[in-house]
Design a protein around this motif. Structure first.
Motif, short mmCIF file in Angstrom:
data_model
loop_
_atom_site.label_atom_id
_atom_site.label_comp_id
_atom_site.label_asym_id
_atom_site.label_seq_id
_atom_site.Cartn_x
_atom_site.Cartn_y
_atom_site.Cartn_z
N MET A 225 0.85 -1.21 0.00
CA MET A 225 0.00 0.00 0.00
C MET A 225 0.88 1.25 0.00
SD MET A 225 -3.34 -0.63 2.41
CE MET A 225 -2.49 -0.61 3.97
N LEU A 226 1.95 1.21 0.79
CA LEU A 226 2.83 2.38 0.85
C LEU A 226 3.56 2.56 -0.48
CD1 LEU A 226 4.21 2.10 4.49
CD2 LEU A 226 2.59 3.77 3.62
N LYS A 227 3.97 1.44 -1.07
CA LYS A 227 4.67 1.50 -2.37
C LYS A 227 3.78 2.17 -3.41
CE LYS A 227 7.18 -2.30 -3.42
NZ LYS A 227 7.25 -3.67 -4.02
N ALA A 228 2.49 1.82 -3.39
CA ALA A 228 1.55 2.42 -4.35
C ALA A 228 1.45 3.94 -4.15
CB ALA A 228 0.17 1.78 -4.20
N ARG A 229 1.86 4.39 -2.96
CA ARG A 229 1.85 5.84 -2.68
C ARG A 229 3.26 6.40 -2.69
NH1 ARG A 229 -2.82 7.36 1.15
NH2 ARG A 229 -4.44 6.04 0.29
#
Ligand code: NDP
Length: 449
Positions: A225-229
């Protein structure tokens, strides 16, 4: 969504309430899924025609039984055992057993219902079920736990089988209990049917990484999820509620990926250690000595213990509720967002109340619902079943790599599904819809059964 469709879904929900009175947690779990399904019925009218939602809300089979056992002083106790075999459209029923005094039919049904969609998200051939008892293993001797497990299995064994129903652990059921349950199943059936239970010990059919899988998997999901952001876990301050199986291995993976875990808890209180939680001490207290988390602060002078404290009031960037259902409410969610939290990954099942979920979604922080974020445990149980079926045992590195790939794919699928159905960035909608479509397609294909 049209008004007619809204009314239809609301009518299904009202019917669930009427048919399952007093089962609040089950109602909550159903409502959360139904709220996501409007756009699915528009795209797939056959699901309406076949009454898939109505059928999916009704367990295929529910078993309730008496569990008599004797304590060390010879006193007789009677507990109640449950197994809800919810849905087997895509594979044998699969889901844990919970031993906790709060267990009643509504808890087992909510967990079983969630399990159906979670298991479908893993992409593996496993249906959904859940079971347990209102037995409290806390303070009981090993002998008492063994006698309880033997009595529980003496009734349940006739409903299980590697091609029928495959339980695992959950709250209050760890390696010790799985051992006693498996031993009794083996004795009653005269079969060494390794694939009938997962979470087994390594020397007798268990899989490496199963113990770590739920916590590790939840952290992988948050990492994605953080990678996607365009962000990552390195250097992030984190809080993890609970100090049981899921919490311990969530902390371990967070630390391995460079995050700093500053607090964890149990049902009595919260421990805060700004220098970073000493995980080897938590493991010693919880896995070996079976003590309270309060003892952490007596052994680490710079740690603080807050009896009855609220872990969600501690400022952090990442929060991972890993204890129990409805442990994080709307007010807690507001506090977390206000204090700078950017990601929440649910290691536990349904730990955030509907108000809490709403706060996170409105604040547009990264929110990974349990159905997706904690699916690593059951996915690795399915890997354990694969190893049992092929009489094989894989290395830690190989199994962990598979877990990582599965979690990365679940993230990608839930993300893409949310996009496709007009709910960009909403993993709640993505997980509910993706899981539902997988099961619904199988139910249509199998006919009216
Ligand atoms: P454990 O029994 O190992 O641990 C549960 C932990 O939560 C304990 O530390 C317990 O404290 C704590 N706890 C319970 N109630 C509260 C509360 N109200 N406030 C703070 N802490 C509390 O269970 P698991 O770690 O296996 O399960 C935790 C959650 O993860 C459950 O929701 C379970 O359904 C879910 N889950 C578990 C999976 C698994 O593989 N084990 C897979 C997927 C989901 P205490 O000892 O004081 O009771």
């Amino acid at each position: 969504m049209s008004a007619v469709l809204c009314e239809r879904i609301e009518a299904i929900y009202q019917q669930v309430i009427a048919r399952n009175p007093g089962e609040d947690e089950f109602h909550q779990a159903v409502k959360e899924v139904l709220e996501s399904l409007g756009p699915v019925l528009v795209k797939y009218p056959e699901f309406s025609e076949q009454k898939i939602i109505e059928r999916i809300c009704e367990p295929e089979r529910q078993i309730i039984f008496r569990v008599p056992w004797q304590d060390d002083r010879g006193e007789v106790h009677i507990n109640r055992g449950f197994r809800v075999q919810f849905n087997s459209a895509i594979g044998p029923y699969k889901g844990g057993l919970r031993f906790h005094p709060s267990v009643y039919l509504g808890i087992i049904k909510f967990l079983g219902f969630e399990q159906v969609f979670k298991n479908a998200l893993t992409g593996m051939p496993i249906g959904g079920g859940k079971g347990g008892s209102d037995f409290d293993p806390k303070g009981r001797s090993d002998d008492e736990v063994m006698r309880f497990c033997q009595s529980f299995m003496t009734e349940l064994y006739r409903h299980l089988g590697e091609y029928c129903d495959v339980p695992a652990g959950d709250i209050g059921v760890g390696g010790r209990e799985i051992g006693y349950l498996f031993g009794q199943y083996k004795r009653l059936t005269n079969r060494y049917e390794s694939g009938v239970l997962t979470g087994k010990g390594i020397g007798w059919g268990g899989s490496l990484v199963r113990k770590e899988a739920t916590g590790y998997g939840a952290v992988y999901f948050v990492r994605e999820m953080l990678k996607a952001r365009k962000s990552g876990l390195e250097g992030k301050s984190c809080v993890v509620s609970g100090s049981g199986n899921v919490a311990i291995y969530t902390i371990e993976k967070l630390q391995q990926l460079g995050a700093k875990v500053i607090a964890c808890s149990d049902s009595h209180g919260v421990v805060i250690h700004e220098r970073g939680i000493d995980l080897s001490l938590v493991k010693q207290l919880k896995e070996v000595e079976r003590r309270r988390i309060a003892d952490y602060a007596t052994r680490h002078k710079d740690a603080r213990y807050l009896a009855g404290g609220n872990i969600w009031e501690i400022p952090c960037q990442v929060a991972m509720p890993s204890a129990t259902q409805n442990e994080l409410n709307g007010r807690d969610a507001v506090a977390l967002v206000k204090n700078g939290c950017i990601a929440v990954g649910e290691g536990a099942n349904m730990p955030t109340t509907p108000e809490g979920v709403r706060v996170f979604l409105e604040a547009k922080i990264a929110f990974g619902p349990g159905k997706a974020a904690n699916a690593g445990g059951v996915a690795t149980s399915a890997l354990e079943m694969q190893q049992n079926a092929s009489r094989d045992s894989w290395t830690f590195a190989y199994t962990e790599k598979k877990l990582d790939e599965i979690m990365t794919r679940i993230h990608a699928d839930t993300y893409a599904t949310a996009e496709e159905f007009g709910a960009s960035g909403n993993y709640v909608a993505g997980a509910n819809i993706a899981g539902f479509i997988n099961v619904a397609n199988a139910m249509v294909a199998l006919g009216l059964i």
